[in-house]
Design an enzyme around this catalytic site. Structure first.
Site, PDB file in Angstrom:
ATOM      1  N   ASP A  39      -1.092   2.805 -10.813  1.00  0.00           N
ATOM      2  CA  ASP A  39      -0.078   2.155  -9.991  1.00  0.00           C
ATOM      3  C   ASP A  39       1.279   2.202 -10.689  1.00  0.00           C
ATOM      4  O   ASP A  39       1.361   2.205 -11.922  1.00  0.00           O
ATOM      5  CB  ASP A  39      -0.448   0.695  -9.740  1.00  0.00           C
ATOM      6  N   ARG A  55       0.355   9.454  -4.826  1.00  0.00           N
ATOM      7  CA  ARG A  55       0.550   8.466  -3.763  1.00  0.00           C
ATOM      8  C   ARG A  55       2.037   8.196  -3.611  1.00  0.00           C
ATOM      9  O   ARG A  55       2.715   7.819  -4.578  1.00  0.00           O
ATOM     10  CB  ARG A  55      -0.171   7.167  -4.096  1.00  0.00           C
ATOM     11  N   LYS A 102       6.754   3.181  -0.397  1.00  0.00           N
ATOM     12  CA  LYS A 102       8.171   2.830  -0.313  1.00  0.00           C
ATOM     13  C   LYS A 102       8.641   2.113  -1.573  1.00  0.00           C
ATOM     14  O   LYS A 102       9.736   2.362  -2.069  1.00  0.00           O
ATOM     15  CB  LYS A 102       8.431   1.951   0.914  1.00  0.00           C
ATOM     16  N   GLY A 103       7.838   1.188  -2.090  1.00  0.00           N
ATOM     17  CA  GLY A 103       8.230   0.392  -3.246  1.00  0.00           C
ATOM     18  C   GLY A 103       8.365  -1.066  -2.876  1.00  0.00           C
ATOM     19  O   GLY A 103       8.833  -1.401  -1.787  1.00  0.00           O
ATOM     20  N   HIS A 116       2.555   1.996   6.402  1.00  0.00           N
ATOM     21  CA  HIS A 116       2.078   1.413   7.657  1.00  0.00           C
ATOM     22  C   HIS A 116       3.078   1.652   8.784  1.00  0.00           C
ATOM     23  O   HIS A 116       2.848   1.254   9.919  1.00  0.00           O
ATOM     24  CB  HIS A 116       1.866  -0.097   7.495  1.00  0.00           C
ATOM     25  N   ARG A 121       4.554  -9.735  -2.655  1.00  0.00           N
ATOM     26  CA  ARG A 121       5.158  -8.401  -2.554  1.00  0.00           C
ATOM     27  C   ARG A 121       4.767  -7.718  -1.247  1.00  0.00           C
ATOM     28  O   ARG A 121       5.547  -6.983  -0.669  1.00  0.00           O
ATOM     29  CB  ARG A 121       4.775  -7.541  -3.763  1.00  0.00           C
TER      30      ARG A 121
END
Length: 306
Positions: free
Chosen positions: A132, A182, A185-186, A225, A286
């Site tokens: 990640d 992967r 967006k952040g 999404h 988040r």
């Protein structure tokens, strides 16, 4: 502005205590987090795999400050991988790992050693690990550790965040054959000097980065999404002649499950990001910041539990 408020709340211990003790919290957390224990993670994974989805599991926790905390996180991942293999849930299920949870903040070599053990355990049960990405101050360190891990564990996945100005260049660097990336967006609050600030700019960057990855020789993992970005991903797959086995969509546990089923039904690989553990607060906040519309669910839970 709403996103900034939510991210500020994610760092507030007072707000955390308020949310954690509220009577309606359990229903909200249950939607986005599989549970607190390893068995909860296995149960959620089994259900998703039965429905034809792939899974990546995240044991929640980050910013560890002691070797003991980092080793405890490492040991949980080793246990999880062993149980996934024994249950026949690999290779459909892999794991996502935050290096900050393995000691990155106080000793990069220590974090690398822990990550290397997790990668070896994943290899042993026929699955993979994805590192990640966190805030921009850790990007170079994370990519350096990724490079070292890939020498012995080439399937180790990377995560790149489209809101960072550097990411299009990083996509080019990481789009080689065999490279799993992967693209998301952040979800961290970043200064304008390093990150795009408006949703429009972030979306445009996401599409540029997607184009780079889909045109490359690696394995893109499109984590979004957003209906527009999903449609663009489907279009780019056709444009670059990528069949469903050469890229995948990724979505978070509890968000747009019907869209996940639709994509699976159309033959796409969909991997659900399944978090578990008791350190859920920062993760949940988040997720709300990433997609403030999720606050509607939170609000309904508040009303229904009064």
């Amino acid at each position: 502005m709403l996103r900034s408020v939510i991210l500020a709340a994610s760092r507030s211990t007072q707000v955390e205590r308020l949310v954690a003790t509220a009577p309606f919290t359990r229903d909200v957390v249950r939607r986005f987090v599989a549970g607190a224990a390893t068995d909860d993670a296995l149960r959620a994974t089994r259900a998703l795999v039965t429905d034809g989805q792939a899974v990546t599991l995240d044991y929640l926790g980050e910013d560890t400050t002691t070797p003991e905390q980092a080793n405890a996180t490492r040991d949980e991942y080793l246990k999880l991988l062993r149980l996934l293999g024994a249950a026949g849930l690999t290779p459909a299920a892999e794991v996502s790992v935050k290096l900050s949870a393995l000691g990155q903040a106080f000793d990069e070599q220590f974090a690398y050693d822990n990550a290397r053990q997790i990668c070896a355990a994943a290899d042993a049960v026929g699955t993979t690990v994805t590192l990640d990405m966190e805030d921009h101050t850790t990007t170079d360190s994370t990519l350096d550790i990724l490079t070292k891990l890939r020498k012995d564990h080439p399937s180790t996945g990377a995560v790149l965040q489209a809101y960072l100005r550097r990411t299009e260049s990083d996509c080019r660097e990481l789009s080689a054959a065999g490279s799993r990336v992967r693209l998301c967006k952040g979800a961290y609050k970043e200064p304008e000097s390093v990150a795009y600030q408006s949703a429009r700019e972030v979306d445009k960057s996401y599409v540029r980065c997607m184009n780079v990855l889909m045109a490359g020789d690696g394995y893109p993992m499109l984590a979004t999404h957003d209906p527009r970005l999903i449609a663009i991903g489907e279009d780019r797959a056709r444009w670059f002649d990528r069949d469903p086995g050469r890229f995948e969509f990724q979505m978070l546990y509890g968000i747009r499950p019907e869209e996940q089923k639709r994509l699976v039904g159309e033959g796409y690989t969909v991997r659900t990001y399944v978090p578990y553990g008791d350190q859920w607060y920062g993760y949940l906040m988040r997720r709300l910041a990433e997609r403030p519309a999720n606050l509607m669910f939170f609000g309904r839970a508040v009303v229904s539990k009064k």
